[in-house]
Design a protein around this motif. Structure first.
Motif, PDB file in Angstrom:
ATOM      1  N   THR A 199      64.161  -1.545 -31.962  1.00 47.63           N
ATOM      2  CA  THR A 199      63.959  -2.293 -30.722  1.00 47.63           C
ATOM      3  C   THR A 199      64.979  -1.829 -29.690  1.00 47.63           C
ATOM      4  O   THR A 199      66.161  -2.185 -29.778  1.00 47.63           O
ATOM      5  CB  THR A 199      64.119  -3.809 -30.956  1.00 47.63           C
ATOM      6  N   PRO A 200      64.532  -1.039 -28.717  1.00 48.83           N
ATOM      7  CA  PRO A 200      65.457  -0.625 -27.665  1.00 48.83           C
ATOM      8  C   PRO A 200      65.640  -1.744 -26.648  1.00 48.83           C
ATOM      9  O   PRO A 200      64.823  -2.655 -26.551  1.00 48.83           O
ATOM     10  CB  PRO A 200      64.752   0.570 -27.035  1.00 48.83           C
TER      11      PRO A 200
ATOM     12  N   ASN B 133      65.527  -0.981 -14.582  1.00 46.41           N
ATOM     13  CA  ASN B 133      64.427  -0.161 -14.067  1.00 46.41           C
ATOM     14  C   ASN B 133      63.257  -0.053 -15.053  1.00 46.41           C
ATOM     15  O   ASN B 133      62.286   0.634 -14.810  1.00 46.41           O
ATOM     16  CB  ASN B 133      64.939   1.223 -13.695  1.00 46.41           C
ATOM     17  N   GLY B 134      63.368  -0.740 -16.197  1.00 47.79           N
ATOM     18  CA  GLY B 134      62.303  -0.744 -17.190  1.00 47.79           C
ATOM     19  C   GLY B 134      62.413   0.356 -18.233  1.00 47.79           C
ATOM     20  O   GLY B 134      61.636   0.384 -19.182  1.00 47.79           O
ATOM     21  N   TYR B 135      63.374   1.267 -18.070  1.00 46.80           N
ATOM     22  CA  TYR B 135      63.546   2.347 -19.044  1.00 46.80           C
ATOM     23  C   TYR B 135      64.094   1.800 -20.351  1.00 46.80           C
ATOM     24  O   TYR B 135      64.846   0.839 -20.366  1.00 46.80           O
ATOM     25  CB  TYR B 135      64.514   3.404 -18.515  1.00 46.80           C
ATOM     26  N   ARG B 136      63.710   2.461 -21.429  1.00 50.52           N
ATOM     27  CA  ARG B 136      64.267   2.104 -22.729  1.00 50.52           C
ATOM     28  C   ARG B 136      65.702   2.616 -22.818  1.00 50.52           C
ATOM     29  O   ARG B 136      65.992   3.732 -22.400  1.00 50.52           O
ATOM     30  CB  ARG B 136      63.459   2.751 -23.861  1.00 50.52           C
TER      31      ARG B 136
ATOM     32  N   LEU C  14      59.439   7.948 -32.173  1.00 44.50           N
ATOM     33  CA  LEU C  14      60.311   6.810 -31.884  1.00 44.50           C
ATOM     34  C   LEU C  14      59.520   5.663 -31.259  1.00 44.50           C
ATOM     35  O   LEU C  14      59.758   4.494 -31.574  1.00 44.50           O
ATOM     36  CB  LEU C  14      61.463   7.238 -30.980  1.00 44.50           C
ATOM     37  N   ARG C  15      58.572   5.988 -30.405  1.00 46.53           N
ATOM     38  CA  ARG C  15      57.718   4.936 -29.830  1.00 46.53           C
ATOM     39  C   ARG C  15      56.861   4.286 -30.914  1.00 46.53           C
ATOM     40  O   ARG C  15      56.612   3.085 -30.890  1.00 46.53           O
ATOM     41  CB  ARG C  15      56.848   5.517 -28.714  1.00 46.53           C
ATOM     42  N   TYR C  16      56.424   5.082 -31.870  1.00 49.20           N
ATOM     43  CA  TYR C  16      55.663   4.540 -33.001  1.00 49.20           C
ATOM     44  C   TYR C  16      56.534   3.566 -33.790  1.00 49.20           C
ATOM     45  O   TYR C  16      56.090   2.476 -34.156  1.00 49.20           O
ATOM     46  CB  TYR C  16      55.156   5.672 -33.899  1.00 49.20           C
TER      47      TYR C  16
ATOM     48  N   ASP D 206      70.603   1.890 -28.405  1.00 48.33           N
ATOM     49  CA  ASP D 206      71.993   1.708 -28.814  1.00 48.33           C
ATOM     50  C   ASP D 206      72.361   2.728 -29.885  1.00 48.33           C
ATOM     51  O   ASP D 206      71.508   3.241 -30.612  1.00 48.33           O
ATOM     52  CB  ASP D 206      72.212   0.289 -29.347  1.00 48.33           C
ATOM     53  N   GLU D 207      73.655   2.972 -30.011  1.00 43.51           N
ATOM     54  CA  GLU D 207      74.185   3.969 -30.951  1.00 43.51           C
ATOM     55  C   GLU D 207      73.748   3.696 -32.390  1.00 43.51           C
ATOM     56  O   GLU D 207      73.437   4.623 -33.138  1.00 43.51           O
ATOM     57  CB  GLU D 207      75.711   3.992 -30.845  1.00 43.51           C
ATOM     58  N   TYR D 208      73.717   2.441 -32.798  1.00 37.46           N
ATOM     59  CA  TYR D 208      73.377   2.125 -34.191  1.00 37.46           C
ATOM     60  C   TYR D 208      71.970   2.590 -34.560  1.00 37.46           C
ATOM     61  O   TYR D 208      71.648   2.773 -35.745  1.00 37.46           O
ATOM     62  CB  TYR D 208      73.537   0.629 -34.482  1.00 37.46           C
ATOM     63  N   LEU D 209      71.116   2.803 -33.554  1.00 36.34           N
ATOM     64  CA  LEU D 209      69.741   3.213 -33.835  1.00 36.34           C
ATOM     65  C   LEU D 209      69.655   4.646 -34.362  1.00 36.34           C
ATOM     66  O   LEU D 209      68.651   5.008 -34.988  1.00 36.34           O
ATOM     67  CB  LEU D 209      68.862   3.034 -32.603  1.00 36.34           C
TER      68      LEU D 209
END
Length: 133
Positions: free
Chosen positions: A27-28, A33-36, A17-19, A39-42
């Motif tokens: 695009t998250p 707090n900087g966390y990804r 997923l990061r790749y 969204d549901e559509y992903l």
């Protein structure tokens, strides 16, 4: 949702997923707090990407056509170059050949299974004699 949940729901890994994010395919959102945050559509988007990759499309092409796949009737590919159109036609032809090959293989395996299952079943007259007894 967090990356772990998206990975679980799409049978992917967080690394994959990061790749996809690095390639610009997903695009998250970023939380305070900087966390990804995904969204549901992903969920559907990742499954779609995986399907396109499995079909043999490279990520550079997937990135270009993803917007068209969300709403193909309303999004126009105004900046499509002749090279891009030729690439997409070539990929479509390659996919069609692959589908035909997979269909032939599936059908052959089904026929094989029918024969093997037929061999393992007792003949009809044996079945009748057992049911009459």
């Amino acid at each position: 949702m967090r990356i772990g949940e998206l990975a679980r729901r799409t049978e992917s890994t967080p690394r994959l997923l990061r790749y996809y994010e690095q390639q610009g395919l997903i695009t998250p959102r970023r939380e305070a707090n900087g966390y990804r945050a995904y969204d549901e559509y992903l969920v559907d988007r990742v499954l779609q990407i995986r399907g396109l990759l499995d079909a043999g499309l490279p990520t550079r092409i997937i990135k270009q056509i993803l917007p068209c796949l969300d709403a193909p009737r309303t999004i126009h590919f105004a900046d499509a170059t002749p090279e891009m159109l030729a690439t997409l036609e070539s990929e479509t032809d390659r996919m069609t050949r692959r589908i035909l090959c997979l269909t032939r293989n599936r059908d052959a395996i089904r026929e094989y299974l029918e024969v093997v299952k037929g061999l393992s079943e007792p003949p009809l007259e044996v079945q009748r004699s057992h049911s009459a007894a």
